[in-house]
Design an enzyme around this catalytic site. Structure first.
Site, PDB file in Angstrom:
ATOM      1  N   ASP A  78       1.138  -0.994  -0.008  1.00  7.48           N
ATOM      2  CA  ASP A  78      -0.316  -0.429  -0.126  1.00  7.48           C
ATOM      3  C   ASP A  78       0.703   0.938  -0.396  1.00  7.48           C
ATOM      4  OD1 ASP A  78      -2.224  -1.985  -0.394  1.00  7.48           O
ATOM      5  OD2 ASP A  78      -3.414  -0.442   1.967  1.00  7.48           O
ATOM      6  N   ASP A 120      -1.529  -5.251   4.195  1.00  5.77           N
ATOM      7  CA  ASP A 120      -2.866  -4.778   4.161  1.00  5.77           C
ATOM      8  C   ASP A 120      -3.844  -6.076   4.258  1.00  5.77           C
ATOM      9  OD1 ASP A 120      -0.817  -3.183   4.769  1.00  5.77           O
ATOM     10  OD2 ASP A 120      -2.101  -1.216   4.276  1.00  5.77           O
ATOM     11  N   SER A 468      -5.328   5.627   4.928  1.00  2.00           N
ATOM     12  CA  SER A 468      -4.799   4.999   5.704  1.00  2.00           C
ATOM     13  C   SER A 468      -4.822   4.882   7.590  1.00  2.00           C
ATOM     14  CB  SER A 468      -3.300   5.535   5.482  1.00  2.00           C
ATOM     15  OG  SER A 468      -2.717   4.456   5.688  1.00  2.00           O
TER      16      SER A 468
END
Length: 553
Positions: A78, A120, A468
């Site tokens: 990410d 993630d 995030s």
């Protein structure tokens, strides 16, 4: 054994021949075949070292008489995908990961699985697959990255993102930014704060799908290798006992995980992922349940970005099970639930000790008496939205401001770096939801830029996309319904007043219902941002963030 379907009897002589072409002996073919899902690659810091974890898992399996067989799946970083078109593909990779594991496990009839994720979307994607396939399965992550250091202070990836805003504001020079860049990420592992990757690895423990230490033992510690060997051995015990994921992933297991989530102050993305995992076993986790659990659960930890500590500090303080033991003191967990240790939660946490009450607050001295994640509702988000309350400054828990409206992350980033956002503003970023994004992009760049400019205590951000896990400030995401589906966020105009009260769980657009109806008459769904390939198919099938952004069957 399931694997007998591919290796036993007269009709399987050709199959055994294919095994032997790869060097497997008769003894190895006769043994249980244990699939190891290896998400190693050379583009993700949390995954670059996973071959060492897989080798240790193989050793553990062989010790107990099994035959380990590794296969791969994808993993997106990410951080590297952040801030450009690559981020469209991050959340969507979760479904590909789950599907690819299902395909491999069903096609080759493994008797059991060991999942080796780190970052993630890989963790929830693998958990979704485990729930779907429902053969004995256990998780061992690659572990968290150590925090960086500079002049006796700690750094992490978020420090570098925020430094960009500081450079733009004139409070940091390019030379210092280079020092941050060189020192923030000192080695392999999932980024060192309680961002999404580490949140999900810790919650895997809380769900009962990983051994104690899965979420917190640093990636570079030898103890991580030992844990991987123990995991390899334990999967053989789970196979012998016929313990499968759906024995573990019960409604109360998800409630336990959400409770730990609130105590730790995990990423808001955890709400999205837990809902999707629960969906695979036919359990509905809605925002009402999240809200109830948040209201009753004290926030015991402030790990980066919420506070000064990192996951390595949580490990030294006793880890996830020490947090669970604090929660046990207030009878907030179901202790009778089965886990992959073969024992229940009570047995697993009985000897866990809180070794540092600065890192893990004691249950009677929490940071707050409600959880680290808050659910907000109102006419701007009828189906709800979420914010990481533990990372919001006290003065921003209640905020009224004028809307600044942007239709993409790129638009808002340009405005922030051009100095167009002022104190008191409410920045609205829309058409970034599951359908509209498509892919519900995380937006760390704009939130970090504002923090670096010193505006995180003065400006709120609202989006139908995601923020995030490294984000701090009044960053409110997952607004549902999303703009692309005609949600009220599509109707906001520049200058509209928005009122936010995080403690009361409210978010209101101060525009009359009559005026909103008038605006709706002139609204038209925009053209898709991506009109071909996987993301176009994903956009047609994906559900609301309030439902976990699952694909609609």
């Amino acid at each position: 054994m399931r694997s007998n379907d591919v290796k036993f009897g007269l009709q399987r002589a050709p199959h055994r021949s294919l095994f032997k072409s790869m060097g497997y002996t008769d003894r190895e073919i006769d043994a249980p075949l244990i699939g190891i899902v290896n998400s190693q690659n050379q583009i993700v810091p949390g995954h670059i070292h996973l071959d060492t974890i897989v080798d240790a898992v193989k050793a553990g399996i062989r010790i107990k008489g099994g035959t380990p067989i590794a296969f791969s799946t994808i993993a997106v970083c990410d951080g590297i995908a952040m801030g450009h078109s690559g981020m469209h593909y991050s959340l969507a990779s979760r479904e590909v990961i789950a599907d690819s594991i299902e395909i491999m496990a069903m096609a080759h009839k493994f008797d059991a699985l060991v999942m080796v994720p780190s970052c993630d979307k890989v963790v929830p994607g693998m958990l979704m697959a485990a729930a779907r396939i429902n053969i004995p399965t256990i998780f061992i992550s690659g572990g968290p990255m150590l925090a960086g250091s500079l002049d006796q202070s700690t750094l992490d990836l978020n420090s570098v993102f925020e430094a960009i805003g500081s450079v733009q504001a004139g409070t940091m020079n390019m030379e210092t930014l280079k020092v941050y860049e060189d020192n923030a990420c000192p080695g392999c592992g999932s980024c060192s704060g309680m961002f999404t990757a580490n949140s999900m690895n810790c919650l895997t423990e809380a769900l009962g799908m990983g051994l104690p230490g899965n979420g917190t033992i640093p990636a570079v510690y030898a103890k991580r290798i030992r844990l991987a060997k123990e995991t390899g051995q334990m999967i053989m015990d789970l196979l012998a006992q016929e313990i499968v994921p759906r024995d573990i992933l019960t409604k109360n297991a998800f409630i336990n995980a959400l409770t730990v989530d609130m105590a730790l102050g995990c990423s808001t993305n955890s709400v999205l992922h837990l809902a999707a995992i629960a969906h695979e076993v036919g359990i509905k986790l809605d925002l009402e349940l999240v809200e109830r659990i948040s209201e009753r659960t004290p926030n015991l930890c402030k790990l980066s970005p919420s506070g000064p500590h990192h996951v390595e500090d949580l490990y030294r303080a006793g880890g996830v099970h020490a947090v669970m033991n604090e929660l046990n003191k207030a009878n907030l967990l179901d202790l009778d639930l089965l886990t992959v240790t073969g024992k229940n939660v009570k047995e697993n946490t009985a000897n866990a000790a809180n070794l540092d009450s600065e890192v893990i607050r004691q249950i009677d001295n929490p940071y707050s008496y409600n959880g680290g994640i808050a659910v907000l509702r109102g006419n701007l988000a009828p189906e709800g939205c979420v914010v990481k309350r533990s990372a919001v400054a006290e003065e921003m828990l209640k905020h009224v401001g004028s809307a600044r409206v942007y239709n993409s992350e790129e638009e808002v980033s340009r405005a922030i770096l051009a100095g167009q956002i002022k104190k008191g503003d409410v920045v609205v970023i829309r058409y970034e939801g599951p359908k509209g994004g498509p892919g519900m992009r995380e937006m760390l760049a704009p939130t970090s830029a504002l923090a670096g400019m010193g505006l995180d205590k003065d400006v709120a951000l609202i989006t139908d996309g995601r923020f995030s896990g490294a984000t701090r400030g009044a960053s409110i995401g997952h607004v549902s319904p999303e703009a692309a589906a005609g949600g009220p966020i599509a109707l906001v105009e520049a200058g509209d007043i928005i009122e936010i009260d995080i403690n009361k769980g409210s978010i209101e657009l101060k525009v009359s219902e009559q005026e909103l109806k008038k605006r709706m008459e002139h609204w038209h769904a925009p053209k898709p941002k991506i009109d071909h390939g996987y993301m176009a198919r994903y956009a047609r099938m994906v559900s609301s963030a309030a439902q976990g952004a699952i694909l609609d069957d």
